[in-house]
Each structure stands twice: as structure tokens, then as C-alpha cells.
Design an enzyme around this catalytic site. Structure first.
Site, PDB file in Angstrom:
ATOM      1  CD  GLN A 197      42.326  33.504  55.970  1.00 27.05           C
ATOM      2  OE1 GLN A 197      42.625  32.802  57.122  1.00 27.05           O
ATOM      3  NE2 GLN A 197      41.669  34.536  56.446  1.00 27.05           N
TER       4      GLN A 197
ATOM      5  CG  HIS B 173      40.490  42.880  62.489  1.00 25.96           C
ATOM      6  ND1 HIS B 173      41.498  43.078  63.336  1.00 25.96           N
ATOM      7  CD2 HIS B 173      40.374  41.549  62.119  1.00 25.96           C
ATOM      8  CE1 HIS B 173      42.207  41.744  63.432  1.00 25.96           C
ATOM      9  NE2 HIS B 173      41.616  40.851  62.621  1.00 25.96           N
TER      10      HIS B 173
HETATM   11  O1  PAF Z   1      42.131  35.589  59.302  1.00 27.53           O
HETATM   12  C1  PAF Z   1      41.904  35.240  60.412  1.00 27.53           C
HETATM   13  O2  PAF Z   1      41.991  35.961  61.156  1.00 27.53           O
HETATM   14  C2  PAF Z   1      41.422  33.539  60.513  1.00 27.53           C
HETATM   15  O3  PAF Z   1      41.980  32.868  59.746  1.00 27.53           O
HETATM   16  C3  PAF Z   1      40.061  33.406  60.353  1.00 27.53           C
HETATM   17  C4  PAF Z   1      39.578  33.755  58.948  1.00 27.53           C
HETATM   18  C5  PAF Z   1      39.026  34.363  61.320  1.00 27.53           C
HETATM   19  C6  PAF Z   1      39.418  31.849  60.884  1.00 27.53           C
HETATM   20  O4  PAF Z   1      40.102  31.654  62.174  1.00 27.53           O
END
Ligand code: PAF
Length: 282
Positions: free
Chosen positions: A151, A34
């Protein structure tokens, strides 16, 4: 760094912020993966907003919503350390006020295979919450990790199809020194499972090695990669697939020149995912 909990506060603060504005959506339990999204956001944008929200609508009924790690204080310290301007940490009722539960954003096609096959409703939950966060924060850029490859592809398509005026930036996966892809779920691994979780990246690297040496037989390559996963007694493979990097459709029996390998494996009961381009070694 300010911590905000309501959309009204967020809107009010954003009115005074310089653009371009970056949004880094997260579910908290922040790690170096992150932080690399946030550093990239900081490098490109004048204002960086990080959201921390464990989104209930992307978890299935028997998934790990309750077990999902939460540590807002620790998350806030990490965000402040990399120069985030605003941390948006709403309650569930703020993101989903009573009544909005009947409006969903759903991308078809790209969500049908891979994780989508095993987690029905997952991407509908992701797309719905990310759309809501986009509309709440109205960023110019939004940052997501390449570790969640499907995603990222789904969110790029959603952004294009719904004409959100937002640039989606994919950021490379960050790995531990031994190769394990960073994930908030790694915190749930027992010591034995942590050790055996290495088979995910080892399997991907075996695929890359064989591909580099010229292997193009789909079935044989999958079998070699699966054999690596099977070395770990605690690992239970959910899927291992070789797909086109853009359409995410399965490759034919002879592999083309660009192939993305994706896998999902339960290790000691914890579901981990990883992926790699076979044509571009990790
Ligand atoms: O990747 C993540 O942590 C989640 O899927 C997100 C994009 C924050 C959506 O809740």
C-alpha cells in the site's frame, strides 16, 4: 481536539490552521501502530488531522467490511491523548456522494502482485479514497505504516504520478512484545489464533537469519520460511513472496542483496499481513 463529520466543516477549520498540515488516514480501531504515525506527524507538523473512515470500496464482496472493528469514542480518546488537532470522521455519503462512484484512481503495475492478486479492486479503493482525502484535507505531509508495504509503495507512486504536492512518510511497523505486528484485525483473533499468529513474524525472522548467514537460494529460503508457517494448524498461507523492495517484482532464483519478504496468512479465518527486509533485521 475537535471531531468533524463533513467536508465543509473540515475546510472551514483548516482555513484557520497553521501549516505544515499532516494527514494520518486510518480506518479506526486505533492501536499503538496508528499512534506512532500520529506522534511522528505531531513531531513534524503544526497541525495534525486524523481521518477515521472504514472505506467500503477497498473491501471485496466476501471480505470483512461488516466485521471490521469500529469504536469512534475510543479512537477519539486515543487521538486526543497524542495531541491530534482534528479528527475527521465522515459518513460514507460524505466521502462518496451519489454519482462519484464512477470516478476511480487506479495505479497499475505495482498493484498486480501480492495483495493485489488476491484482493481485486482493493488498491483501486485505497487510491480512490486516499486521493479524495488528500483533496479534502490538502495536507503537506501524509503518514502511512510500513506494515502495509505494498500500500505504501502504491500510494507513493500515485502521489508522484498525479503530482499531489504531498510528502509521503512511511513509519516503521510497531510490534507486540512477542513480535506480532499490530493490526486492527488482531482484535478478531480467538485466543488460540492469537497465539498461532506468531508464526508470521517467526517465519520472517527465520528468513532474515538464513539470509544473514548467506543463504541466497530463492526456493530453499521460501521453503524454510513456509515450514515455520506450517507449524500453526490454524494458519493458511495466501502468499509468501520474496521481491525487489522497490519494484515489488519477484526475485530470481538467486537472491540479490536487497530482498523484501511479504506474506499474507489467514489465521483462524482472520487475514493478517506482515513483511520484513531480509537484509535489515526487524
Ligand atoms: O491503511 C489503512 O488503514 C487504509 O487502507 C487507508 C490508507 C486508511 C485507506 O482507507
Amino acid at each position: 481536539m475537535e471531531i468533524l463529520h463533513t467536508v465543509a466543516e473540515l475546510r472551514q477549520r483548516l482555513g484557520q490552521c497553521e501549516k505544515p498540515l499532516a494527514l494520518v488516514p486510518t480506518m479506526g480501531a486505533l492501536h499503538d501502530g496508528h499512534l506512532s504515525l500520529m506522534r511522528e506527524a505531531r513531531r513534524r507538523c503544526s497541525t495534525v488531522v486524523v481521518s477515521v473512515f472504514v472505506n467500503p470500496t477497498q473491501f471485496g464482496p466476501h471480505e470483512d467490511l461488516e466485521r471490521y472493528p469500529r469504536d469512534l469514542e475510543g479512537d477519539a480518546r486515543l487521538c486526543a491523548g497524542v495531541g491530534v488537532d482534528l479528527l475527521f470522521a465522515p459518513m460514507v455519503e460524505e466521502v462518496y456522494p451519489p454519482g462519484v462512484g464512477e470516478t476511480w484512481v487506479q495505479v497499475e503495475g505495482l498493484t498486480e502482485g501480492l495483495c493485489g492478486r488476491y484482493r481485486p479492486g482493493h488498491f483501486r479503493g485505497v487510491c480512490t479514497v486516499v486521493s479524495r482525502l488528500f483533496l479534502m484535507a490538502q495536507p503537506q505531509l501524509a503518514f502511512f505504516g510500513e506494515k502495509d508495504y505494498q500500500q505504501l509503495a502504491v500510494l507513493r507512486k500515485m502521489t508522484r504520478d498525479l503530482c499531489f504536492p504531498i510528502e509521503i512518510i512511511g513509519v516503521p511497523t510497531v510490534r507486540e512484545a512477542d513480535g506480532l505486528a499490530l493490526s486492527s484485525r488482531n482484535l478478531m483473533l480467538s485466543p488460540a489464533a492469537r497465539e498461532q499468529a506468531l508464526v508470521l513474524v517467526q517465519s520472517l525472522r527465520e528468513g532474515q537469519r538464513l539470509f544473514r548467514e548467506g543463504a541466497r537460494g530463492h526456493a530453499a529460503l521460501l521453503e524454510a520460511m513456509r515450514a515455520v508457517l506450517e507449524r500453526a494448524p490454524l494458519a493458511q498461507v495466501q502468499y509468501l513472496e520474496l521481491v525487489d523492495p522497490d519494484s515489488l517484482l519477484p526475485c530470481g532464483s538467486t537472491l540479490p542483496e536487497r530482498v523484501q519478504a511479504l506474506l499474507a496468512v489467514f489465521v483462524g479465518g482472520v487475514r493478517l499481513i506482515d513483511n520484513a527486509a531480509l537484509h535489515a533485521p526487524t
